[in-house]
Design an enzyme around this catalytic site. Structure first.
Site, PDB file in Angstrom:
ATOM      1  N   GLY A  60       0.826  -1.195   0.000  1.00 23.05           N
ATOM      2  CA  GLY A  60       0.000   0.000   0.000  1.00 23.05           C
ATOM      3  C   GLY A  60       0.860   1.244   0.000  1.00 23.05           C
ATOM      4  O   GLY A  60       2.068   1.170   0.260  1.00 23.05           O
ATOM      5  N   CYS A  91       5.365  -6.110   1.206  1.00 24.85           N
ATOM      6  CA  CYS A  91       5.709  -4.697   1.169  1.00 24.85           C
ATOM      7  C   CYS A  91       5.201  -3.987   2.437  1.00 24.85           C
ATOM      8  O   CYS A  91       5.683  -4.238   3.530  1.00 24.85           O
ATOM      9  CB  CYS A  91       5.177  -4.059  -0.116  1.00 24.85           C
ATOM     10  SG  CYS A  91       5.899  -2.438  -0.475  1.00 24.85           S
ATOM     11  N   TYR A  92       4.177  -3.125   2.316  1.00 28.51           N
ATOM     12  CA  TYR A  92       3.608  -2.471   3.501  1.00 28.51           C
ATOM     13  C   TYR A  92       3.137  -3.507   4.515  1.00 28.51           C
ATOM     14  O   TYR A  92       3.240  -3.301   5.729  1.00 28.51           O
ATOM     15  CB  TYR A  92       2.443  -1.578   3.066  1.00 28.51           C
ATOM     16  CG  TYR A  92       1.665  -0.938   4.197  1.00 28.51           C
ATOM     17  CD1 TYR A  92       2.162   0.169   4.885  1.00 28.51           C
ATOM     18  CD2 TYR A  92       0.416  -1.448   4.582  1.00 28.51           C
ATOM     19  CE1 TYR A  92       1.438   0.761   5.923  1.00 28.51           C
ATOM     20  CE2 TYR A  92      -0.315  -0.864   5.606  1.00 28.51           C
ATOM     21  CZ  TYR A  92       0.200   0.237   6.282  1.00 28.51           C
ATOM     22  OH  TYR A  92      -0.513   0.814   7.308  1.00 28.51           O
ATOM     23  N   HIS A 180       7.279  -7.331  -4.432  1.00 26.51           N
ATOM     24  CA  HIS A 180       5.977  -7.786  -4.940  1.00 26.51           C
ATOM     25  C   HIS A 180       6.140  -9.053  -5.789  1.00 26.51           C
ATOM     26  O   HIS A 180       6.508  -8.975  -6.964  1.00 26.51           O
ATOM     27  CB  HIS A 180       5.327  -6.691  -5.784  1.00 26.51           C
ATOM     28  CG  HIS A 180       4.897  -5.504  -4.989  1.00 26.51           C
ATOM     29  ND1 HIS A 180       3.674  -5.434  -4.348  1.00 26.51           N
ATOM     30  CD2 HIS A 180       5.536  -4.347  -4.686  1.00 26.51           C
ATOM     31  CE1 HIS A 180       3.567  -4.284  -3.708  1.00 26.51           C
ATOM     32  NE2 HIS A 180       4.689  -3.608  -3.901  1.00 26.51           N
ATOM     33  N   GLU A 182       3.799 -10.813  -6.961  1.00 23.49           N
ATOM     34  CA  GLU A 182       2.647 -10.973  -7.849  1.00 23.49           C
ATOM     35  C   GLU A 182       2.825 -10.324  -9.211  1.00 23.49           C
ATOM     36  O   GLU A 182       2.077 -10.634 -10.147  1.00 23.49           O
ATOM     37  CB  GLU A 182       1.382 -10.421  -7.173  1.00 23.49           C
ATOM     38  CG  GLU A 182       1.335  -8.916  -6.992  1.00 23.49           C
ATOM     39  CD  GLU A 182       2.007  -8.399  -5.729  1.00 23.49           C
ATOM     40  OE1 GLU A 182       1.704  -7.266  -5.315  1.00 23.49           O
ATOM     41  OE2 GLU A 182       2.863  -9.118  -5.156  1.00 23.49           O
ATOM     42  N   GLY A 237     -22.891  -8.795 -24.308  1.00 23.32           N
ATOM     43  CA  GLY A 237     -21.512  -9.109 -23.955  1.00 23.32           C
ATOM     44  C   GLY A 237     -21.387 -10.490 -23.334  1.00 23.32           C
ATOM     45  O   GLY A 237     -22.378 -11.171 -23.069  1.00 23.32           O
ATOM     46  N   ASP A 239     -20.293 -11.349 -20.296  1.00 23.56           N
ATOM     47  CA  ASP A 239     -20.652 -11.474 -18.880  1.00 23.56           C
ATOM     48  C   ASP A 239     -22.142 -11.733 -18.679  1.00 23.56           C
ATOM     49  O   ASP A 239     -22.534 -12.685 -18.006  1.00 23.56           O
ATOM     50  CB  ASP A 239     -20.241 -10.220 -18.110  1.00 23.56           C
ATOM     51  CG  ASP A 239     -18.802  -9.818 -18.388  1.00 23.56           C
ATOM     52  OD1 ASP A 239     -18.001 -10.715 -18.713  1.00 23.56           O
ATOM     53  OD2 ASP A 239     -18.480  -8.621 -18.290  1.00 23.56           O
ATOM     54  N   THR A 241     -24.298 -12.692 -20.840  1.00 20.96           N
ATOM     55  CA  THR A 241     -24.734 -13.902 -21.544  1.00 20.96           C
ATOM     56  C   THR A 241     -24.427 -15.154 -20.724  1.00 20.96           C
ATOM     57  O   THR A 241     -25.268 -16.063 -20.614  1.00 20.96           O
ATOM     58  CB  THR A 241     -24.049 -13.988 -22.921  1.00 20.96           C
ATOM     59  OG1 THR A 241     -24.379 -12.819 -23.671  1.00 20.96           O
ATOM     60  CG2 THR A 241     -24.497 -15.224 -23.679  1.00 20.96           C
ATOM     61  N   LYS A 389     -12.729 -11.929 -15.659  1.00 21.65           N
ATOM     62  CA  LYS A 389     -13.230 -12.134 -17.022  1.00 21.65           C
ATOM     63  C   LYS A 389     -12.792 -13.477 -17.610  1.00 21.65           C
ATOM     64  O   LYS A 389     -13.598 -14.198 -18.210  1.00 21.65           O
ATOM     65  CB  LYS A 389     -12.766 -10.988 -17.918  1.00 21.65           C
ATOM     66  CG  LYS A 389     -13.187 -11.119 -19.363  1.00 21.65           C
ATOM     67  CD  LYS A 389     -14.674 -10.866 -19.545  1.00 21.65           C
ATOM     68  CE  LYS A 389     -14.917  -9.498 -20.089  1.00 21.65           C
ATOM     69  NZ  LYS A 389     -16.330  -9.185 -20.299  1.00 21.65           N
TER      70      LYS A 389
END
Length: 494
Positions: A60, A91-92, A180, A182, A237, A239, A241, A389
């Site tokens: 953060g 990190c933080y 990090h 990630e 779209g 999502d 659908t 997604k």
């Protein structure tokens, strides 16, 4: 999807505002482990109710020295230890662990940002014997650093500048990484996360999309009574659908889909989408022509956030009217509205803590998250709201949604309203944009690039430029073309 019913160990992320926090969630899910992200200032009861196996404290922009810096609740570390929950600070998050346990964190002599090299200087749980003495490139982003560790902790890696890069206290199940893991810039980041989750924490890789589908169908059946009816807002779209197909599988013909032509659709979108719904997906869909209703409300509106709110409100008005029509036919008013809200939608509408505001700075309001009126008469069903997604596309494949449809690029809920920078009703901006967008997308398809691009689109700019057409000087509108690559819609590259 109820996190408590997921057939997998839960890795819970406490979010302290890093721009990379939700990448942690995504990376962990890619290892078939279920992960959720909640506010770093959540109550202890909220954390405990989720019953996580592992808790990760995110990075953060804050300093542990500022009086209002966000932190985990009192009693959290004692709860984690008594319940055998492993905690990793990133990190933080590392600095928070060190400070709360009585160590010393100070402003670094040499602040580290960007790519840095670190070296594991002793065998450790985090890195293993094979990493000892070997350098690895990581992504740093910190001004403060730990200079004295709490009792029981050991430094297991340092940066080239001598700063603490990794710490651990295995008997207490407490670990910390100053960098990090990630982000893709950290070359061995996924390997470190994999080792931490499977070797150090012993979590199981049991999270599968088939389980998500079964759980969602069960939840929908339990939520919707045997005689109740449901409306689904279809945008055309991926999502909405997939959400509709999932609900249809659960309750059959008690689902009533509505597709709204709001005048903000792409070129021939209405005709193409309705054909797909009827021929390929066999979904019961009613098309509502609301072009004049939307464009009248949007006349003169320039601010994109205001546009989103207006569009969200008009959609709900239409759904309420559709529900009343159905009541006349069915003798019973539908109780629920299905929307294809995704996890990134929720994240973007409710960013992280630490600003001192109950609802911190908004990236954008989604018409299906932040644009809903408080007096909405329909109750929401959002079966995809904890999915990214690419996970929705996986679910769609399991549900036999046509692959060509699943590959469609994302299209914003407010449609072309947010791709015309200015008043959408002015001149022929919408018509120009539709034609430009159609040419652009078709060219990408012709070049065989469509599936390798996450999203491509055109934007109508509020400027004019001088040009030459047929030996004549012209002064006309400018459009921008944009194409980005992404894996999950959380980060993108041009």
């Amino acid at each position: 999807m109820d996190p408590k019913n997921v057939k997998s160990d839960l890795v819970l992320i406490l979010d302290y505002g890093s721009q990379y926090t939700h990448l942690i969630t995504r990376r962990i899910r890619s290892l078939s482990v279920f992960s959720l992200c909640i506010s770093g200032t959540s109550s202890l009861s909220t954390i405990a109710d989720l019953n996580p196996s592992v808790v990760i404290l995110s990075g953060g922009p804050h300093s542990v020295h500022t009086p209002d810096s966000p932190s985990f609740p009192d009693g959290f570390l004692q709860w984690a230890q008594s319940n055998g929950v492993t905690v990793l600070g990133i990190c933080y998050g590392l600095q928070l662990l060190v400070q709360r346990l009585g160590g010393d964190v100070r402003v670094g002599d040499k602040q580290e940002y960007g790519r840095m090299e670190i070296c594991a200087d002793k065998p450790s749980a985090l890195f293993g014997p094979e990493k000892v003495g070997k350098r690895q490139v990581v992504w740093m982003s910190h001004g403060d650093e730990a200079v004295a560790l709490p009792d029981g902790f050991h430094v297991v890696a340092r940066s080239d500048q001598g700063a603490v890069a990794a710490i651990e206290n295995p008997p207490a199940k407490l670990y910390g990484l100053q960098y990090h893991p990630e982000v893709t810039h950290t070359e061995d980041g996924m390997e470190t996360l994999r080792r931490f989750l499977f070797d150090v924490c012993g979590v199981g890789a049991g999270w599968k999309m088939e389980d998500v589908m079964e759980e969602e169908i069960k939840v929908i059946k339990e939520t919707v009574g045997p005689d109740e009816h449901v409306i689904c807002a279809l945008s055309g779209g991926v999502d909405s659908t997939v959400a509709a197909t999932l609900v249809h599988k659960a309750i059959g013909d008690r689902l009533h889909c509505v597709f709204v032509d709001n005048g903000l659709l792409r070129y021939k979108e209405r005709e193409r989408v309705m054909e797909t719904f009827e021929k390929d997906l066999h979904l019961p869909v009613v098309c509502v022509d609301a072009v004049n209703q939307f464009l009248t409300k949007l006349k003169g509106v320039v601010d994109p956030e205001t546009k989103r709110k207006i569009i969200g409100k008009e959609f709900i008005c239409i759904f309420d009217a559709f529900a009343q029509e159905l009541e006349g036919k069915l003798g019973k008013k539908p109780s629920y509205l299905v929307q294809g809200t995704l996890y990134p939608d929720v994240i973007e509408s409710c960013p992280p803590p630490g600003t001192g505001r109950t609802h911190s700075h908004t990236i954008k309001s989604h018409h299906n998250v932040g644009g809903l009126p408080k007096d909405m008469k329909l109750k929401l069903i959002e079966p995809l709201k904890l999915l990214f997604k690419d996970e929705v596309r996986q679910l769609g494949r399991i549900l036999d949604v046509p692959v060509a449809f699943l590959r469609r690029h994302p299209f914003p809920g407010p449609g072309l309203a947010v791709r015309v920078l200015g008043d959408v009703t002015e001149g022929n901006a919408l018509d120009i944009l539709r034609q430009v967008d159609e040419i652009f997308i078709q060219s990408i398809k012709d070049a065989g690039l469509y599936d390798s691009i996450w999203q491509a689109f055109a934007v109508f700019l509020p400027v004019r430029s001088v040009g030459v057409q047929g030996d004549q000087r012209t002064h006309s509108h400018v459009v921008a073309l944009r194409a980005v690559t992404s894996q999950d819609g959380m980060t993108a590259d041009w």
